[in-house]
Design a protein around this motif. Structure first.
Motif, short mmCIF file in Angstrom:
data_model
loop_
_atom_site.label_atom_id
_atom_site.label_comp_id
_atom_site.label_asym_id
_atom_site.label_seq_id
_atom_site.Cartn_x
_atom_site.Cartn_y
_atom_site.Cartn_z
N LEU A 1 0.67 3.92 -3.41
CA LEU A 1 -0.16 5.44 -2.89
C LEU A 1 1.30 6.30 -3.29
N LEU B 1 0.88 -1.40 -0.37
CA LEU B 1 -0.07 0.46 0.38
C LEU B 1 0.85 1.46 -0.30
N ALA C 1 -0.53 3.86 4.94
CA ALA C 1 -1.62 4.50 4.26
C ALA C 1 -1.03 6.32 3.66
#
Length: 429
Positions: A71, A67, A121
């Motif tokens: 991102l 992740l 994240a």
């Protein structure tokens, strides 16, 4: 000995702010790479619990680690473009470093899988503020005659930080808990998270004190920031920066195939975790040793020969990994793969920097950094999916990508260095 020391110092004789930024990125790289080792151990510990949403623990680890990369890469074009629009670099770097400091500290209080997902994240988004603005700043502080060397120094120190973190992170966790003054103790995990926080804060302070935006960045803010796919001059099929982005994606994917198939590699080579660690580190070692000298060489001999040569070297150095049966040979193959990566990365950033107009560095160079980040995330997923069809299959796949990337840069990239150098005037008044 004195002459040797002078030569070593001369290798890093770059703009003072570039060197300061390189040290800052080295510091935050240590802390961020800590987490690559610490997070899987933290998830596997008794500290973390809660809902896993039907996923196995190994899959949760994969999601949390991937992740960050997805991102980070996804947001880089937006932050790079916003940095160009505002004509500012330093505030974006500070926003990212501040976000890293806060999120690194947040791990101390995270006790659920969902909390770890959210924190990781946010870290990916934070780093997306740092990378395009940092590379753009290096580009704007450099000239066409020293851009490769500046990029090389910046990447060298960044990679030193990235390589140093994992080397000590596991030890710090294992040796815990630690006694503090007053009789209090902290766990090895908390110690690792505090160290990661301190490195981010150190980077923040270095940037705050030593870095400033060039005046011309603000003066040229708001230029045309679109990234064309097709070559607008008509001499080639694809735009050169887009081509470099695609080649960076393919290169990073081929390099990262090795990361997630440790059990299969160790079983095939009949080796332990120590050998795998050395083989994994071989790529980073080559990068650290060669980024600066290759960056300086491309300032003298041109960008294109190194980019094309590196992509072609990537082809055999990737393919042989699928057929090697010796630990020593695998180490050598990974080392040569690192040489290939060093030949491509700094010269590619320098070439893209040559092509970027004033006030466009964040947008243009983020194409390369975004593509490389996506490749680092795609590579492990690809090898995990393909290794079941045969040990050599992931490496054949990576070789095909490397070959395609080599063809693209050979046919679509032209030299920029000579075009940017002033032509001497002979005679005249």
């Amino acid at each position: 000995m004195r002459d040797l020391l002078r030569r070593v110092i001369a290798q890093f004789a770059v703009d003072r702010q570039v060197l300061a930024l390189a040290f800052a990125r080295m510091a935050d790289g240590i802390g961020n790479s800590f987490l690559i080792v610490v997070i899987p151990l933290y998830i596997a510990s008794d500290v973390v619990g809660g809902a896993t949403f039907g996923l196995e623990e190994a899959m949760v680890i994969g999601v949390i680690l991937s992740l960050f990369g997805f991102l980070n890469s996804s947001f880089q074009p937006f932050t790079g473009r916003l940095s160009d629009r505002t004509g500012k670099r330093k505030p974006f770097i500070l926003i990212g470093l501040g976000g890293l400091a806060v999120t690194n500290l947040s791990y101390v209080f995270a006790e659920s899988y969902l909390a770890l997902v959210v924190i990781r994240a946010l870290q990916g988004v934070s780093v997306a503020f740092i990378v395009p603005a940092s590379v753009a700043l290096v580009n704007e502080l450099a000239t066409s005659q020293d851009r490769g060397g500046n990029m090389g120094v910046y990447n060298t120190f960044r990679l030193i930080g990235f390589g140093a973190g994992p080397a000590v992170a596991g030890t710090i966790v294992t040796l815990g808990p630690y006694a503090l003054p007053g009789g209090a103790t902290i766990t090895g995990f908390d110690a690792a998270f505090y160290i990661a926080t301190i490195t981010a804060v150190t980077s923040y302070l270095l940037v705050t004190v030593l870095i400033s935006d060039p005046d011309r960045t603000a003066e040229n803010a708001g230029a045309d920031l679109s990234i064309p796919i097709w070559d607008t001059t008509g001499s080639k099929l694809f735009d050169p920066i887009f081509t470099l982005g695609v080649a960076s994606l393919f290169m990073a994917t081929a390099i990262a195939l090795f990361a997630t198939i440790q059990p299969q590699v160790n079983a095939r080579l009949e080796q332990g975790a120590t050998w795998f660690g050395l083989q994994f580190a071989a790529f980073i070692i080559a990068q650290i040793l060669l980024q600066t000298p290759i960056g300086r060489a491309c300032d003298q001999y041109g960008r294109r020969p190194f980019i094309v040569g590196g992509m072609f070297l990537l082809v055999p150095s990737t393919l042989v990994q699928g057929f090697i049966t010796s630990s020593e040979l695998m180490f050598g193959a990974r080392l040569f793969q690192g040489v290939a990566g060093a030949m491509v990365f700094a010269p590619s950033l320098a070439l893209a920097g040559d092509l970027a107009g004033e006030g466009e560095s964040g947008s243009k160079l983020s194409v390369l950094t975004m593509a490389f980040g996506f490749g680092i995330a795609i590579g492990p997923l690809s090898s995990g999916a393909l290794v079941g069809y045969g040990f050599e299959v992931p490496f054949v796949f990576g070789t095909a990508l490397a070959a395609l990337g080599a063809i693209l840069v050979y046919t679509q990239i032209e030299e920029t260095l000579e075009a940017t150098r002033p032509v001497p005037v002979v005679g005249g008044d």
